[in-house]
Design a protein around this motif. Structure first.
Motif, PDB file in Angstrom:
ATOM      1  N   GLU A 137     -42.739 -26.101  36.365  1.00 55.52           N
ATOM      2  CA  GLU A 137     -43.054 -27.310  35.589  1.00 55.52           C
ATOM      3  C   GLU A 137     -43.324 -26.963  34.130  1.00 55.52           C
ATOM      4  OE1 GLU A 137     -46.339 -30.964  35.509  1.00 55.52           O
ATOM      5  OE2 GLU A 137     -46.407 -29.431  37.082  1.00 55.52           O
ATOM      6  N   ALA A 138     -44.085 -25.869  33.897  1.00 56.67           N
ATOM      7  CA  ALA A 138     -44.389 -25.456  32.524  1.00 56.67           C
ATOM      8  C   ALA A 138     -43.131 -25.001  31.788  1.00 56.67           C
ATOM      9  CB  ALA A 138     -45.432 -24.330  32.535  1.00 56.67           C
ATOM     10  N   LEU A 139     -42.244 -24.300  32.486  1.00 63.70           N
ATOM     11  CA  LEU A 139     -41.009 -23.840  31.862  1.00 63.70           C
ATOM     12  C   LEU A 139     -40.112 -25.007  31.461  1.00 63.70           C
ATOM     13  CD1 LEU A 139     -40.107 -20.801  34.163  1.00 63.70           C
ATOM     14  CD2 LEU A 139     -40.920 -20.694  31.815  1.00 63.70           C
ATOM     15  N   SER A 140     -40.139 -26.051  32.271  1.00 62.53           N
ATOM     16  CA  SER A 140     -39.284 -27.209  31.977  1.00 62.53           C
ATOM     17  C   SER A 140     -39.714 -27.945  30.716  1.00 62.53           C
ATOM     18  CB  SER A 140     -39.290 -28.179  33.172  1.00 62.53           C
ATOM     19  OG  SER A 140     -40.582 -28.734  33.359  1.00 62.53           O
ATOM     20  N   LYS A 141     -40.968 -27.738  30.280  1.00 67.13           N
ATOM     21  CA  LYS A 141     -41.485 -28.427  29.091  1.00 67.13           C
ATOM     22  C   LYS A 141     -41.158 -27.684  27.798  1.00 67.13           C
ATOM     23  CE  LYS A 141     -45.357 -30.519  31.602  1.00 67.13           C
ATOM     24  NZ  LYS A 141     -46.835 -30.612  31.714  1.00 67.13           N
ATOM     25  N   ASN A 142     -40.615 -26.471  27.906  1.00 68.70           N
ATOM     26  CA  ASN A 142     -40.232 -25.675  26.733  1.00 68.70           C
ATOM     27  C   ASN A 142     -41.396 -25.455  25.776  1.00 68.70           C
ATOM     28  OD1 ASN A 142     -37.528 -25.394  27.549  1.00 68.70           O
ATOM     29  ND2 ASN A 142     -37.020 -27.395  26.688  1.00 68.70           N
ATOM     30  N   ILE A 143     -42.541 -25.066  26.339  1.00 66.54           N
ATOM     31  CA  ILE A 143     -43.723 -24.791  25.525  1.00 66.54           C
ATOM     32  C   ILE A 143     -44.244 -23.398  25.867  1.00 66.54           C
ATOM     33  CG2 ILE A 143     -44.401 -27.220  25.336  1.00 66.54           C
ATOM     34  CD1 ILE A 143     -46.407 -26.720  27.578  1.00 66.54           C
ATOM     35  N   ALA A 144     -45.177 -22.904  25.035  1.00 69.70           N
ATOM     36  CA  ALA A 144     -45.824 -21.626  25.332  1.00 69.70           C
ATOM     37  C   ALA A 144     -46.632 -21.762  26.625  1.00 69.70           C
ATOM     38  CB  ALA A 144     -46.730 -21.212  24.177  1.00 69.70           C
ATOM     39  N   LEU A 145     -46.525 -20.776  27.504  1.00 71.37           N
ATOM     40  CA  LEU A 145     -47.176 -20.864  28.807  1.00 71.37           C
ATOM     41  C   LEU A 145     -48.675 -20.609  28.683  1.00 71.37           C
ATOM     42  CD1 LEU A 145     -44.642 -18.888  31.045  1.00 71.37           C
ATOM     43  CD2 LEU A 145     -44.726 -21.327  30.577  1.00 71.37           C
ATOM     44  N   PRO A 146     -49.512 -21.445  29.318  1.00 73.98           N
ATOM     45  CA  PRO A 146     -50.954 -21.167  29.356  1.00 73.98           C
ATOM     46  C   PRO A 146     -51.222 -19.838  30.065  1.00 73.98           C
ATOM     47  CG  PRO A 146     -50.474 -23.414  30.076  1.00 73.98           C
ATOM     48  CD  PRO A 146     -49.167 -22.708  29.989  1.00 73.98           C
ATOM     49  N   LYS A 147     -52.428 -19.325  29.883  1.00 71.17           N
ATOM     50  CA  LYS A 147     -52.754 -17.985  30.370  1.00 71.17           C
ATOM     51  C   LYS A 147     -52.529 -17.834  31.874  1.00 71.17           C
ATOM     52  CE  LYS A 147     -56.474 -14.564  30.355  1.00 71.17           C
ATOM     53  NZ  LYS A 147     -57.870 -14.267  29.950  1.00 71.17           N
ATOM     54  N   LEU A 148     -53.043 -18.762  32.690  1.00 71.16           N
ATOM     55  CA  LEU A 148     -52.919 -18.643  34.147  1.00 71.16           C
ATOM     56  C   LEU A 148     -51.463 -18.765  34.592  1.00 71.16           C
ATOM     57  CD1 LEU A 148     -56.037 -20.671  35.368  1.00 71.16           C
ATOM     58  CD2 LEU A 148     -55.760 -18.198  35.250  1.00 71.16           C
TER      59      LEU A 148
END
Length: 515
Positions: A137-148
């Motif tokens: 889900e985070a990758l699909s948003k094209n943003i820097a990944l949060p730490k966890l």
């Protein structure tokens, strides 16, 4: 316990097996993380810790996984068309053929008796097709990944690497990093590089191999005596990104002569009423390597740094410098989010301590707003200011030689210039809150150091971040009189966990805030 699970199990079959063998408490977690038989066989103890939070069941399950891996390895060696020979990753790299056009492959890693059958490394590396749902889900948003999420992302990639080797070489790690930024450009560092990922992947490998005692490749790389043969002494590692004394190589085409020309241009541009900030930003990037060498030499004061690089002591440029030095990703939102999250916890802890100097303000922050007059209600930003002011009172110990430790973090004044002329004014950087004639804090703050104003900000978030950036970028030591407070802010606001031993008082306070 029922039969050992198979590497061919689906996610549902793995979950069912867990329920039948006393691990039903954790079965839902395995389903959520899409752990099938293949993933189960690749689980390390560190990865298993996030799925099974109790030590006893975790160690039992780890023992079962080892039996499972050994069983599948024996089935492959006996000629059985085992599940390891039919992993889905075999289909990911269509170039895994031995014709003349196939990509370059490194030598196969020797397999020890208790490991799975390793495949030959193929360049370019193919990332896993599937990641855990939260990562996907985070990758699909094209943003820097949060730490966890980054931790889970690196774990999934390392699990894929383990099909080839448990100890990738530097070239193989670079191959993986190139694959990451090629497939996910939003994860690249400033300038499109991958140094942050290379470092984090290296840390992951070191953690996984710390207790490895059987793999010959790993043992050969460890700095210890093996079978009576003394290996060479460990060579001190060079400075790297994220370390305060990092000295990166110069940009291609830049040398001392061009750096001098850039510096002179910026000094001249700084005197203009409307400097060209786009060009300034480019030249700050080009001179970064030479600036780090200049600062790390340790022979320059803040005044000298300001004179040579005047744009450095502006909030935006200071933030850019910190990002170049540490992470390459934006920290603006990180600082705001962390301070807003910390403030209520700090104020709650302060309300229990009954601080005489700030008790009235603290109570105004923690009380229900409906119980306060409109003129006594504080905004969220004002509550952050109060929380920051209480920190030295909670973390530092007053002594005869240090009766006011808070003065090394912040002071209030109508006229900052008058304050800085006083003999008691700290040399180390600190925040100045400007107040009006009635004693009310105004939306105007300064960061000062070495008896001069370094920069001006208009909100508490910029003031705190600029103060911490200044210490880090200029390679300064935190003042002893307020060391606990600065270290606490570094860990909680900037999320920097260096090797400095954390005082017990800070650890206890961190635990108190979590409760």
């Amino acid at each position: 316990m029922d039969k050992v699970p198979s590497i061919a199990y689906s996610c549902e079959e793995v979950s069912e097996w867990l329920k039948l063998n006393g691990f039903e408490t954790f079965s839902d977690k395995f389903i959520e993380e899409d752990v099938d038989g293949e993933a189960l066989a690749l689980l390390s103890e560190n990865a298993l810790e996030s799925l099974v939070d109790k030590v006893g069941p975790r160690m039992k399950l780890l023992g079962v996984i080892k039996k499972m891996v050994r069983s599948d390895s024996e089935s492959v060696e006996s000629g059985n068309s085992g599940s390891l020979s039919r992993l889905p990753w075999d289909l990911e790299c269509p170039n895994n053929s031995k014709d003349q056009d196939s990509p370059r492959c490194s030598s196969p890693i020797p397999r020890n008796d208790c490991s799975t059958v390793r495949k030959t490394w193929v360049t370019p590396f193919c990332l896993p097709e599937r990641f855990p749902p939260a990562v996907q889900e985070a990758l699909s948003k094209n943003i820097a990944l949060p730490k966890l999420i980054r931790v889970k992302f690196i774990q999934a990639i390392y699990d894929k690497i383990c099909l080839f080797t448990i100890s990738p070489t530097p070239d193989q790690r670079r191959d993986v990093c190139r694959a990451i930024i090629s497939k996910y450009p939003s994860l690249a560092d400033v300038g499109g590089s991958y140094e942050t990922w290379y470092r984090q992947l290296g840390d992951k490998v070191k953690n996984e191999l710390r207790h490895e005692r059987s793999d010959p490749v790993v043992l050969a790389r460890k700095r210890k005596s093996i079978e009576g043969s003394d290996l060479t002494a460990k060579v001190p590692g060079s400075s790297r990104r994220g370390i305060i004394n990092w000295e990166p190589p110069a940009v291609d085409g830049e040398d001392l002569h061009s750096n001098k020309a850039h510096v002179q241009w910026m000094q001249k541009e700084y005197r203009k009423k409307h400097p060209n900030m786009e060009v300034v930003k480019q030249k700050m990037q080009l001179t970064f390597s030479f600036r780090r060498k200049y600062i790390n030499a340790g022979k320059c004061s803040l005044n000298e740094i300001d004179a040579k690089y005047p744009f450095l002591f502006e909030h935006d440029q200071l933030q850019d410098e910190y990002e170049r030095l540490v992470s390459g990703s934006s920290v603006k939102d990180l600082v705001v989010t962390n301070l807003r999250e910390l403030a209520p916890k700090i104020l709650k802890a302060a309300s229990k301590k009954k601080l005489p100097q700030l008790e009235e303000l603290v109570q105004a922050c923690v009380q229900n707003e409906d119980e306060l007059d409109e003129e006594n209600r504080l905004t969220d930003d004002e509550k952050v200011v109060v929380a920051l002011c209480t920190l030295p009172h909670l973390l530092e110990r007053k002594t005869k030689s240090n009766p006011h430790p808070e003065n090394f973090l912040y002071q209030t004044a109508e006229n900052p210039e008058v304050l800085l002329k006083k003999a008691a004014s700290p040399i180390s950087p600190f925040i100045i809150f400007v107040e009006d004639s009635d004693g009310h804090i105004m939306n105007k703050m300064f960061v000062a150091g070495e008896k001069q104003v370094c920069l001006e900000t208009d909100n508490i978030f910029s003031a705190v971040s600029s103060l911490l950036f200044l210490y880090y970028v200029c390679n300064l030591e935190y003042p002893k009189q307020c060391f606990n407070t600065f270290l606490f802010l570094q860990r909680t606001v900037l999320n920097i966990f260096d090797r400095v031993r954390v005082p017990t008082k800070v650890l206890l306070f961190l635990n108190e805030l979590e409760q």
